[in-house]
Design a protein around this motif. Structure first.
Motif, PDB file in Angstrom:
ATOM      1  N   ASP A  96      84.976  21.692  -3.753  1.00 11.06           N
ATOM      2  CA  ASP A  96      85.442  20.409  -4.277  1.00 11.06           C
ATOM      3  C   ASP A  96      84.270  19.539  -4.727  1.00 11.06           C
ATOM      4  N   GLY A  97      83.149  19.633  -3.990  1.00 14.04           N
ATOM      5  CA  GLY A  97      81.958  18.877  -4.377  1.00 14.04           C
ATOM      6  C   GLY A  97      81.397  19.368  -5.701  1.00 14.04           C
ATOM      7  N   LEU A  98      81.386  20.688  -5.901  1.00 11.63           N
ATOM      8  CA  LEU A  98      80.923  21.266  -7.162  1.00 11.63           C
ATOM      9  C   LEU A  98      81.799  20.805  -8.319  1.00 11.63           C
ATOM     10  N   ILE A 111      86.964  23.850 -18.797  1.00 10.03           N
ATOM     11  CA  ILE A 111      85.982  24.616 -18.027  1.00 10.03           C
ATOM     12  C   ILE A 111      86.117  24.289 -16.541  1.00 10.03           C
ATOM     13  N   VAL A 112      86.258  22.998 -16.221  1.00  8.98           N
ATOM     14  CA  VAL A 112      86.402  22.592 -14.816  1.00  8.98           C
ATOM     15  C   VAL A 112      87.645  23.223 -14.212  1.00  8.98           C
ATOM     16  N   SER A 117      90.205  27.297 -10.749  1.00  7.55           N
ATOM     17  CA  SER A 117      91.122  28.424 -10.557  1.00  7.55           C
ATOM     18  C   SER A 117      90.383  29.667 -10.099  1.00  7.55           C
ATOM     19  N   TYR A 118      89.161  29.835 -10.592  1.00  5.79           N
ATOM     20  CA  TYR A 118      88.346  30.995 -10.252  1.00  5.79           C
ATOM     21  C   TYR A 118      87.871  30.955  -8.802  1.00  5.79           C
TER      22      TYR A 118
END
Length: 205
Positions: A96-98, A111-112, A117-118
């Motif tokens: 979540d921080g990333l 992209i986010v 999802s990845y």
């Protein structure tokens, strides 16, 4: 070419399963290209980070550090270095921080969402001899050995404290070298200690 016609012993699911890994790698290459484009276009990777940069390499990073040490030696200055090898570095990434940092950096929302999802809803199992545990959810970390993991880790730690005039950094993905320069040993240790204090505060935020 029909693989199964060559070997009747092959299970009927052989071909689609083999294609899944190939498709996954192709997907990662495309995603990595998009991420690196955003990073490069907007200068999001700090100068000390040598991975993901054209014409940069671990050898060049090492040569840069050796050159600094040699220059200090010629100027009769002391050099102190700390090499950080963070155990299981990719496992410490807070997902979540990333994603929050990627949003603050104005990464395109697609992209986010794709990275979210990845990374989310992954599970793991532990096996010992014939016994296998039940699946458990993974709360953090980026997958080891994946193409996009090093760049995601680098973006995650990109806001680590900038060094002072007397301290230099050498970064290559999750490898970090911290080098301090001074004519006096006491000041040398003081510079290193000061940077590690800044690093500790950053890690606790």
């Amino acid at each position: 070419m029909d693989l199964q016609s060559q070997d009747p012993a092959l299970p009927s699911s052989y071909r689609p399963i083999s294609l899944l890994d190939l498709i996954g790698k192709l997907f990662e290459k495309i995603l990595l290209t998009r991420i690196l484009h955003e990073v490069s276009e907007r200068g999001l990777m700090r100068d000390e980070q040598f991975e993901f940069r054209p014409r940069q390499s671990t050898s060049l990073q090492q040569a840069r550090l050796v050159e600094r040490i040699a220059r200090n030696f010629g100027e009769k200055r002391l050099t102190g270095a700390v090499i950080l090898d963070v155990g299981k570095a990719f496992d410490i990434v807070w997902i979540d921080g990333l994603l929050y940092k990627l949003t603050l950096l104005n990464f395109p929302s697609y992209i986010v969402h794709t990275i979210a999802s990845y990374l989310r809803d992954r599970t793991f199992e532990a096996s010992s001899q014939t016994a296998t545990s039940s699946g458990r959810g993974m709360r953090g970390g980026v997958a080891q050995g994946r193409l996009i993991s090093p760049v995601l880790f680098s973006v995650y730690v990109n806001d680590m404290p900038s060094p002072s005039h007397h301290v230099g950094l050498g970064l290559y993905a999750d490898d970090t070298a911290i080098i301090a320069t001074s004519r006096k040993p006491t000041l040398l240790f003081s510079y290193l200690e000061s940077y590690f204090n800044d690093l500790q505060r950053w890690l606790s935020e």
